[in-house]
Motif scaffolding. Structure first.
Motif, PDB file in Angstrom:
ATOM      1  N   UNK A  23      25.224  41.149  28.927  1.00  0.00           N
ATOM      2  CA  UNK A  23      26.517  41.649  28.464  1.00  0.00           C
ATOM      3  C   UNK A  23      26.689  43.125  28.746  1.00  0.00           C
ATOM      4  N   UNK A  25      25.649  44.646  31.842  1.00  0.00           N
ATOM      5  CA  UNK A  25      25.705  44.977  33.257  1.00  0.00           C
ATOM      6  C   UNK A  25      27.125  45.239  33.721  1.00  0.00           C
ATOM      7  N   UNK A  26      27.233  46.156  34.664  1.00  0.00           N
ATOM      8  CA  UNK A  26      28.534  46.457  35.245  1.00  0.00           C
ATOM      9  C   UNK A  26      28.956  45.377  36.226  1.00  0.00           C
ATOM     10  N   UNK A  28      29.062  41.604  37.796  1.00  0.00           N
ATOM     11  CA  UNK A  28      28.852  40.228  37.341  1.00  0.00           C
ATOM     12  C   UNK A  28      27.664  39.548  38.008  1.00  0.00           C
ATOM     13  N   UNK A  31      24.715  40.307  35.990  1.00  0.00           N
ATOM     14  CA  UNK A  31      24.744  39.508  34.764  1.00  0.00           C
ATOM     15  C   UNK A  31      24.215  38.112  35.014  1.00  0.00           C
ATOM     16  N   UNK A  74      31.773  33.862  41.930  1.00  0.00           N
ATOM     17  CA  UNK A  74      31.827  35.328  42.066  1.00  0.00           C
ATOM     18  C   UNK A  74      31.920  35.707  43.530  1.00  0.00           C
ATOM     19  N   UNK A  77      35.481  34.763  44.899  1.00  0.00           N
ATOM     20  CA  UNK A  77      36.552  35.618  44.416  1.00  0.00           C
ATOM     21  C   UNK A  77      36.332  37.059  44.825  1.00  0.00           C
ATOM     22  N   UNK A  79      34.434  39.552  43.661  1.00  0.00           N
ATOM     23  CA  UNK A  79      34.623  40.474  42.551  1.00  0.00           C
ATOM     24  C   UNK A  79      33.822  41.740  42.744  1.00  0.00           C
ATOM     25  N   UNK A  83      35.499  46.396  36.249  1.00  0.00           N
ATOM     26  CA  UNK A  83      36.008  46.183  34.899  1.00  0.00           C
ATOM     27  C   UNK A  83      35.171  46.930  33.879  1.00  0.00           C
ATOM     28  N   UNK A  84      35.803  47.399  32.825  1.00  0.00           N
ATOM     29  CA  UNK A  84      35.108  48.178  31.811  1.00  0.00           C
ATOM     30  C   UNK A  84      35.072  47.415  30.510  1.00  0.00           C
ATOM     31  N   UNK A  85      34.356  47.968  29.579  1.00  0.00           N
ATOM     32  CA  UNK A  85      34.336  47.392  28.245  1.00  0.00           C
ATOM     33  C   UNK A  85      35.627  47.756  27.541  1.00  0.00           C
ATOM     34  N   UNK A  86      35.936  46.979  26.510  1.00  0.00           N
ATOM     35  CA  UNK A  86      37.100  47.329  25.697  1.00  0.00           C
ATOM     36  C   UNK A  86      36.819  48.591  24.910  1.00  0.00           C
TER      37      UNK A  86
END
Lengths: 196, 100
Positions: A23, A25-26, A28, A31, A74, A77, A79, A83-86
């Protein structure tokens, strides 16, 4: 401090570290790799619990099939690590909730369960395949058949969902949902005029 | 000596890490992977409790859960592909088409 305890400690730390890395890792792809590592650690824990067949199935199905499916998606697509964390207040609520879940589970589950893991129940020839088979095809027969139907439905669903649908998809991607309605209405109007 | 409590505590912590991943990450694929983490934690708890009770019912349940997880991962990834084709991104915070 015998070998079993050391193995449990190593596998547990590995599983926890890999889960956190999944959860954190930058990328995917990282991950996915860390999740595969987590599944291997869980397979070791299954071996410690005498579930050899299950450990093999875990590695075959989870690490070998499902994670490869993730990697395929992945890759297809394409990727990136964009994407960042909220950062919102909702995210900090999420942290708090996860902490509460962890505390609740660990406290309630581990508090009264101080018995040692007992010896293997009865003779187990090949990691319990015989016992699992006898249970699966007699007591849990309906579940077994139901999972086969579930897999069939999943295959159909995956094919239907991932199918290309033609010009409507491209139109929506260009102008959003609202503008997709207008060309469709214009098309039906043209057809109506042709008929007249 | 490793007790049942240790296994259940580990399972609970793994589950909580999965919950954290679902709530905090914005990439849809990482959310799906966190769901797999949670299912894996439940599998561990099932096997540990089954061994503790001296039956193989826990392992049969794990087989069923594994099958359901595989089917769910396939459908989830198909949905992810469909959404990506539509929106060109996988940010769950920006996927607000259904918002009224």
């Amino acid at each position: 401090m015998n070998g079993g305890t050391v193995t449990f400690a190593v596998a547990a730390i590995l599983a926890l570290g890999a889960a956190l890395a999944v959860i954190w890792s930058r990328s995917p792809v990282y991950s996915v790799i860390f999740l595969i590592l987590n599944f291997f650690a869980t397979a070791v824990l299954f071996l410690l619990l005498g579930a050899e067949f299950l450990a093999a199935v875990q590695i075959l199905v989870y690490a070998g099939a499902i994670m490869v499916l993730f990697l395929f998606v992945i890759m297809l697509l394409n990727l990136r690590r964009v994407e960042h964390w909220r950062r919102s207040a909702l995210a900090y609520g999420g942290y708090l909730l996860a902490l509460a879940v962890a505390f609740e589970l660990v406290w309630r589950l581990a508090r009264g369960a101080s018995a040692a893991v007992p010896a293997r129940p009865g003779p187990a020839p090949v990691g319990g395949i015989q016992e699992i088979g006898q249970l699966l095809y007699t007591k849990y027969l309906f579940l077994f058949e139901a999972t086969s139907v579930l897999l069939f439905v999943a295959v159909i669903g995956a094919v239907v969902l991932a199918k290309q649908t033609g010009p409507a998809v491209a139109r929506r991607a260009r102008g959003g949902v609202a503008r997709a309605e207008a060309p469709a209405a214009a098309r039906t109007e043209d057809r109506a005029e042709e008929r007249v | 000596m490793v007790t049942l409590g240790h296994y259940l505590a580990l399972s609970g912590t793994l589950f909580a890490i999965g919950v954290l991943g679902v709530l905090v990450r914005r990439n849809a694929i990482v959310v799906l992977m966190s769901i797999e983490l949670m299912l894996n934690a439940a599998n561990l708890a099932l096997v540990a409790c089954g061994r503790f009770r001296g039956s193989f019912d826990g392992q049969v349940a794990v087989l069923i859960v594994l099958t359901v997880a595989a089917a769910e991962a396939a459908i989830g990834l198909a949905i992810v592909i469909a959404v990506f084709r539509l929106l060109e991104h996988l940010d769950v915070d920006r996927t607000t088409i259904l918002k009224g």
